[in-house]
Design a protein around this motif. Structure first.
Motif, mmCIF file in Angstrom:
data_model
loop_
_atom_site.group_PDB
_atom_site.id
_atom_site.type_symbol
_atom_site.label_atom_id
_atom_site.label_comp_id
_atom_site.label_asym_id
_atom_site.label_seq_id
_atom_site.Cartn_x
_atom_site.Cartn_y
_atom_site.Cartn_z
ATOM 1 N N SER A 164 0.784 -1.258 0.248
ATOM 2 C CA SER A 164 -0.047 -0.027 0.063
ATOM 3 C C SER A 164 0.881 1.262 -0.072
ATOM 4 O O SER A 164 0.579 2.438 -0.879
ATOM 5 C CB SER A 164 -0.926 -0.019 1.127
ATOM 6 O OG SER A 164 -1.797 -1.210 1.037
ATOM 7 N N ILE A 165 1.964 1.138 0.819
ATOM 8 C CA ILE A 165 2.813 2.235 0.833
ATOM 9 C C ILE A 165 3.512 2.668 -0.526
ATOM 10 O O ILE A 165 3.500 3.600 -1.078
ATOM 11 C CB ILE A 165 4.046 2.133 1.801
ATOM 12 C CG1 ILE A 165 3.260 2.169 3.315
ATOM 13 C CG2 ILE A 165 4.998 3.187 1.752
ATOM 14 C CD1 ILE A 165 4.487 1.876 4.661
ATOM 15 N N LEU A 166 4.074 1.286 -1.233
ATOM 16 C CA LEU A 166 4.366 1.766 -2.526
ATOM 17 C C LEU A 166 3.555 2.263 -3.414
ATOM 18 O O LEU A 166 3.881 2.947 -4.340
ATOM 19 C CB LEU A 166 5.020 0.140 -3.129
ATOM 20 C CG LEU A 166 6.088 -0.477 -2.167
ATOM 21 C CD1 LEU A 166 6.368 -1.943 -2.633
ATOM 22 C CD2 LEU A 166 7.270 0.338 -2.580
ATOM 23 N N ASP A 167 2.216 1.822 -3.373
ATOM 24 C CA ASP A 167 1.310 2.310 -4.240
ATOM 25 C C ASP A 167 1.174 3.888 -4.068
ATOM 26 O O ASP A 167 1.138 4.775 -4.831
ATOM 27 C CB ASP A 167 -0.074 1.629 -4.045
ATOM 28 C CG ASP A 167 -0.247 0.074 -4.419
ATOM 29 O OD1 ASP A 167 0.500 -0.173 -5.348
ATOM 30 O OD2 ASP A 167 -1.242 -0.368 -3.897
ATOM 31 N N ASP A 168 1.106 4.296 -2.700
ATOM 32 C CA ASP A 168 1.127 5.822 -2.441
ATOM 33 C C ASP A 168 2.476 6.416 -2.999
ATOM 34 O O ASP A 168 1.958 7.588 -3.504
ATOM 35 C CB ASP A 168 1.151 5.839 -0.923
ATOM 36 C CG ASP A 168 -0.135 5.514 -0.259
ATOM 37 O OD1 ASP A 168 -1.119 5.243 -0.770
ATOM 38 O OD2 ASP A 168 0.368 4.871 1.109
ATOM 39 N N VAL A 169 3.303 6.035 -3.087
ATOM 40 C CA VAL A 169 4.580 6.585 -3.502
ATOM 41 C C VAL A 169 4.487 6.750 -5.289
ATOM 42 O O VAL A 169 4.565 7.724 -5.754
ATOM 43 C CB VAL A 169 5.795 5.775 -3.078
ATOM 44 C CG1 VAL A 169 7.175 6.366 -4.085
ATOM 45 C CG2 VAL A 169 6.323 5.743 -1.631
ATOM 46 N N GLU A 170 4.054 5.667 -5.776
ATOM 47 C CA GLU A 170 4.045 5.697 -7.103
ATOM 48 C C GLU A 170 2.651 6.479 -7.570
ATOM 49 O O GLU A 170 2.799 7.013 -8.801
ATOM 50 C CB GLU A 170 3.606 4.176 -7.698
ATOM 51 C CG GLU A 170 5.039 3.207 -7.367
ATOM 52 C CD GLU A 170 4.789 1.765 -7.744
ATOM 53 O OE1 GLU A 170 5.795 1.102 -7.762
ATOM 54 O OE2 GLU A 170 3.600 1.542 -8.005
ATOM 55 N N SER A 171 1.801 6.858 -6.761
ATOM 56 C CA SER A 171 0.658 7.718 -7.099
ATOM 57 C C SER A 171 0.865 9.022 -7.375
ATOM 58 O O SER A 171 0.464 9.871 -8.135
ATOM 59 C CB SER A 171 -0.556 7.381 -6.052
ATOM 60 O OG SER A 171 -0.164 8.217 -4.950
ATOM 61 N N VAL A 172 2.143 9.518 -6.586
ATOM 62 C CA VAL A 172 2.830 10.975 -6.661
ATOM 63 C C VAL A 172 4.043 11.123 -7.455
ATOM 64 O O VAL A 172 4.466 12.188 -7.758
ATOM 65 C CB VAL A 172 2.638 11.416 -5.511
ATOM 66 C CG1 VAL A 172 1.212 11.637 -4.888
ATOM 67 C CG2 VAL A 172 3.264 10.736 -4.369
ATOM 68 N N ARG A 173 4.535 9.850 -7.856
ATOM 69 C CA ARG A 173 5.698 9.818 -8.487
ATOM 70 C C ARG A 173 5.692 9.161 -9.809
ATOM 71 O O ARG A 173 6.031 7.834 -9.831
ATOM 72 C CB ARG A 173 6.989 9.402 -7.662
ATOM 73 C CG ARG A 173 7.285 10.213 -6.389
ATOM 74 C CD ARG A 173 8.358 11.544 -6.926
ATOM 75 N NE ARG A 173 9.537 10.895 -7.517
ATOM 76 C CZ ARG A 173 10.536 10.439 -6.886
ATOM 77 N NH1 ARG A 173 10.870 10.427 -5.672
ATOM 78 N NH2 ARG A 173 11.597 10.188 -7.586
ATOM 79 N N ASP A 174 5.410 9.669 -10.894
ATOM 80 C CA ASP A 174 5.271 9.001 -12.238
ATOM 81 C C ASP A 174 6.734 8.468 -12.805
ATOM 82 O O ASP A 174 6.597 7.320 -13.502
ATOM 83 C CB ASP A 174 4.874 10.035 -13.101
ATOM 84 C CG ASP A 174 3.221 10.579 -12.864
ATOM 85 O OD1 ASP A 174 2.487 9.787 -12.304
ATOM 86 O OD2 ASP A 174 2.836 11.301 -13.503
ATOM 87 N N ASP A 175 7.657 8.871 -12.103
ATOM 88 C CA ASP A 175 9.099 8.418 -12.477
ATOM 89 C C ASP A 175 9.412 7.073 -12.033
ATOM 90 O O ASP A 175 10.350 6.646 -12.240
ATOM 91 C CB ASP A 175 10.100 9.452 -12.321
ATOM 92 C CG ASP A 175 10.212 9.803 -10.883
ATOM 93 O OD1 ASP A 175 9.097 10.232 -10.264
ATOM 94 O OD2 ASP A 175 11.346 9.930 -10.180
ATOM 95 N N LEU A 176 8.776 6.715 -10.838
ATOM 96 C CA LEU A 176 9.027 5.463 -10.289
ATOM 97 C C LEU A 176 8.047 4.344 -10.501
ATOM 98 O O LEU A 176 6.872 4.354 -10.145
ATOM 99 C CB LEU A 176 9.013 5.540 -8.823
ATOM 100 C CG LEU A 176 10.036 6.534 -8.266
ATOM 101 C CD1 LEU A 176 10.053 6.880 -6.750
ATOM 102 C CD2 LEU A 176 11.382 6.353 -8.392
ATOM 103 N N ASP A 177 8.512 3.403 -11.420
ATOM 104 C CA ASP A 177 7.581 2.242 -11.721
ATOM 105 C C ASP A 177 8.070 0.738 -11.708
ATOM 106 O O ASP A 177 7.676 0.187 -12.461
ATOM 107 C CB ASP A 177 7.290 2.707 -13.161
ATOM 108 C CG ASP A 177 8.614 2.645 -14.296
ATOM 109 O OD1 ASP A 177 9.368 2.487 -13.895
ATOM 110 O OD2 ASP A 177 8.235 3.285 -15.305
#
Length: 263
Positions: A164-177
């Motif tokens: 869930s935390i990883l989803d949170d990060v990726e939701s605001v950082r398009d460069d991290l996938d």
């Protein structure tokens, strides 16, 4: 259910979290465990008799609880949710490790009853996730690493909370996938990756740490759970809040946004 006594059913009553939920309910004057079930024979827990899980449908029909609290396994959780959908009983589940098809089954149940699914019921974790989203948005280009630690019997890795935390990060950082789980050998970091590290040791209840590093500085955001009781308390808060909701799909953040405090 503001002001009204709460009647709950508990699945997996013989497991670690099932026992915690029943014990937490016993400590609350306005909460009663009307139904407790387990797949294998189990002695009473905190004075509550534990019945055969195969009888859940008839037990729900007889007791008509306000909500069911589930911390079991993906297959069991789906089965229990479907039984609750037939009985019209809301479901709170903290089970993790669902496959996409199983999540689809849970969502199908939420068309008939309110279903609240959360990877973590600690209020502090909810606050951590919000802080992580804010930090990730404010620190573009910073490297991100997530480390989680749990007891040696935990089955899924990384934990549902970590995902869930990883989803949170990726939701605001398009460069991290790209999620990289551990590193070995010649493994230079790539700009698009988030490092993920799962540790299993002893009886650690749960720890999650998110590291942001860049521009000659680093920031660490950490949550540590002292014992499983914090998750049980949060699940009871969720059950109390969910009991009067319309059918649909809910999260623990909805409970916090409503401002409901434990009693």
């Amino acid at each position: 259910m503001s002001g009204e006594p709460l009647s709950i059913a508990v699945t997996g009553a013989g497991g670690r979290m099932g026992r915690e939920v029943i014990s937490a309910a016993a400590d609350r004057e306005r909460v009663a465990v009307a139904v407790a079930v387990n797949r294998t024979p189990t002695d009473p827990v905190a004075g509550v008799a534990v019945e055969d899980a195969n009888r859940l449908d008839e037990l729900l029909a007889a007791a008509e609880p306000d909500a069911l609290v589930d911390f079991t396994g993906p297959d069991s959780a789906v089965t229990y949710a479907e039984t609750c959908a037939d009985a019209g009983v809301p479901v709170v589940t903290g089970t993790t490790g669902f496959a996409d098809a199983q999540l689809g089954d849970l969502r199908a149940a939420s068309e008939s009853i309110p279903v609240l699914k959360a990877s973590n019921f600690a209020r502090g974790v909810a606050a951590l996730r919000r802080a992580v989203r804010e930090a990730a948005a404010a620190l573009p280009g910073y490297d991100v690493e997530l480390t989680e630690t749990h007891h040696n019997a935990k089955r899924d890795a990384p934990s549902g909370t970590a995902k869930s935390i990883l989803d949170d990060v990726e939701s605001v950082r398009d460069d991290l996938d790209r999620r990289v789980h551990g590193r070995e050998g010649d493994a230079p970091r790539e700009e698009t990756e988030i490092g993920v590290h799962a540790r299993r040791a002893g009886d650690v209840t749960g720890e999650h740490e998110v590291l942001f590093a860049g521009n000659r500085e680093s920031i660490e955001l950490t949550h540590r759970a002292g014992d499983r009781g914090v998750f049980a308390e949060g699940a009871l808060d969720a059950a109390d809040w969910l009991a009067d909701r319309e059918p649909g799909w809910y999260g623990f953040g909805d409970v916090l946004d409503a401002g409901d405090a434990p009693e």
